[in-house]
Scaffold this motif. Structure first.
Motif, short mmCIF file in Angstrom:
data_model
loop_
_atom_site.label_atom_id
_atom_site.label_comp_id
_atom_site.label_asym_id
_atom_site.label_seq_id
_atom_site.Cartn_x
_atom_site.Cartn_y
_atom_site.Cartn_z
N ALA A 1 93.05 40.27 79.68
CA ALA A 1 94.20 40.47 78.80
C ALA A 1 95.45 39.83 79.40
CB ALA A 1 94.43 41.97 78.57
N ALA A 2 95.62 39.97 80.72
CA ALA A 2 96.78 39.36 81.38
C ALA A 2 96.73 37.84 81.28
CB ALA A 2 96.83 39.80 82.84
N THR A 3 95.54 37.27 81.39
CA THR A 3 95.40 35.81 81.28
C THR A 3 95.77 35.33 79.87
OG1 THR A 3 93.69 35.71 82.98
CG2 THR A 3 93.77 33.89 81.41
N LEU A 4 95.28 36.04 78.85
CA LEU A 4 95.58 35.64 77.48
C LEU A 4 97.08 35.71 77.22
CD1 LEU A 4 92.70 37.48 75.54
CD2 LEU A 4 92.76 35.11 76.37
N ARG A 5 97.71 36.80 77.65
CA ARG A 5 99.17 36.92 77.47
C ARG A 5 99.90 35.82 78.23
NH1 ARG A 5 98.07 42.58 78.61
NH2 ARG A 5 98.33 43.87 76.74
N ALA A 6 99.51 35.62 79.48
CA ALA A 6 100.21 34.66 80.33
C ALA A 6 100.10 33.24 79.77
CB ALA A 6 99.65 34.70 81.75
#
Length: 463
Positions: free
Chosen positions: A414-419
């Motif tokens: 999820a952090a990768t997608l947001r970032a």
């Protein structure tokens, strides 16, 4: 949905208990628990000392009253070690039966380490037990209470004879040593693994049965079916052979994931599970993960090279035009040098005024048409660069909404997608700010109405 085995908060608490103290294991933890809820088996692939057995031990405590069985298999392992010793009393009556209590046939969660090192006699018995939840004990076929087997191996088997057994593990999850970023946290962990204190209420057998019974009612929308069809084509292009059975098992897993989160339909983000089902080798997971990020989540990292090149070209052209001397600039430069030599090292106020006046006289003057042409080209590029921003902001907001309340999708993903989406937005906004600064520079160029009113050649911006 009422058939969900637990509410999201309770399920999230259980996940938190499972991963407490297990660094960089958010994916493995979620896949292990989801596999169990879906009635599937999971294979952890990685070197010794990467918490594979600890994860399995914790998993069995997630289920109320679940019995646990664990064995390290070698080529010398015997069936008795897994399935129980022969019953001497039964042999007296010419019956070949095993005392299975306390062994694998009576376990709910089992951990089999180095699972592919077992001999063919053990593997053949395991095939039926894993797939059909049945065990032949003499002339009797027993139904076993097995929820899920967690297998562990250092490497994927290469022998053809092991492929059928390998295929019984729907989820294949690489587990690596912790990264350098988490090394200090690893050293700071307590000597004993965090115990399950029971803070999260375990899942009962009835809840598990209701989940398995109700998941077929979870919708598989047309967009998800289309994505799976596209995935099949991508997998084939990468040389990945996926059986019809695994495709159907994947759909069951997707439905279980949606139902456990209280949703009545699978959605596109559930397809993050795909790499761990479709990949036959750990090396194939990255390509499938990239497919999900790019084609499904539409959150691929973007760099906008055309805009970067355009900004750099404008900045270079402004630098050139600011440094160009005025016509007859040599005479002005001589006067400026003379004034400075007269004034010595310390310039007084009058000398500074004279110097500034002479420096301004040395600058090239541009026609209003020239400046207007530069500004028009800049404005055209800026307008083109701003066009995707509203959609990107909407896309980020939609992603945030879709990620809210997710239990299964790992926080690291999820952090990768947001970032990635924020990076794209931030990059465009940064380049637009540089364009605005360049525009101010062109707008401030000295203007001379007497200059020839000819528009300059547009700045070459590249592709």
């Amino acid at each position: 949905m009422n058939a969900a085995p637990t509410d999201r908060a309770r399920l999230a608490a259980r996940v938190a208990r499972l991963e407490a103290g297990l660094l960089e294991r958010d994916t493995a933890v979620r896949l292990a628990l989801l596999a169990a809820l879906a009635g599937e088996h999971v294979l952890l692939i990685g070197p010794p000392g990467t918490a594979k057995s600890e994860l399995a031990r914790r998993l069995h405590r997630a289920f109320d009253g679940a019995r646990y069985f664990e064995r390290l298999l070698t080529r010398f392992s015997t069936p008795e070690e897994l399935f129980g010793p022969l019953s001497l009393k039964a042999l007296e009556h010419d019956r070949y039966e095993r005392l299975v209590d306390g062994y694998l046939p009576t376990a709910s969660i089992a951990f089999l380490d180095e699972v592919f090192k077992a001999n063919s006699a053990i593997l053949n018995a395991l095939l039926t037990l894993l797939n059909e939840r049945e065990f032949d004990n003499g002339s009797t076929r027993l139904h076993v209470p097995l929820i899920s087997v967690v297998g562990a191996t250092n490497e994927v088997p290469a022998e053809e004879a092991l492929m059928a057994f390998y295929d019984r593990f729907l989820l294949r999850v690489p587990v690596a040593p912790v990264s350098d970023a988490s090394f200090a946290s690893l050293l700071a962990l307590p000597a004993e693994a965090t115990a399950d204190t029971g803070a999260a209420e375990p899942i009962t057998a009835g809840e598990l049965q209701r989940l398995l019974a109700a998941r077929e009612q979870v919708a598989l929308p047309a967009e998800v079916t289309a994505a799976l069809a596209a995935l099949r084509g991508f997998a084939q292009s990468q040389g990945m052979a996926v059986s019809d059975r695994r495709w159907r098992q994947l759909v069951g897993l997707l439905r279980s994931a949606a139902l456990a989160e209280g949703r009545d339909a699978v959605d596109a983000l559930d397809l993050w599970l795909v790499p761990y089902v479709v990949a036959a080798q750990p090396a194939q997971i990255d390509a499938l993960h990239g497919w999900f990020v790019r084609e499904v989540a539409q959150a691929e990292l973007q760099e906008a090279p055309w805009l970067t090149h355009a900004v750099e070209a404008f900045e270079k052209q402004l630098e050139i035009e600011l440094s160009m001397p005025a016509e007859g600039g040599d005479d002005a430069a001589g006067k400026l040098a003379l004034a400075r030599s007269i004034g010595g090292a310390s310039e007084g106020g009058m000398l500074r005024i004279v110097s500034a006046s002479l420096e301004d006289a040395m600058r090239r003057r541009w026609s209003p048409v020239h400046v207007a042409a530069r500004l028009a080209q800049l404005d055209e590029v800026a307008m083109r660069a701003r066009e995707p921003l509203p959609a990107l902001h909407e896309s980020l907001a939609a992603l945030e909404a879709a990620l809210a309340g997710r239990v299964w999708l790992p926080p690291s993903l999820a952090a990768t997608l947001r970032a990635n989406r924020r990076h794209t937005i931030g990059l465009l906004e940064s380049l637009l700010a540089r364009l605005a600064a360049v525009r101010e520079g062109f707008a401030a160029l000295p203007v001379d109405e007497a200059q020839p009113a000819s528009a300059p050649e547009p700045i070459a911006l590249g592709a």
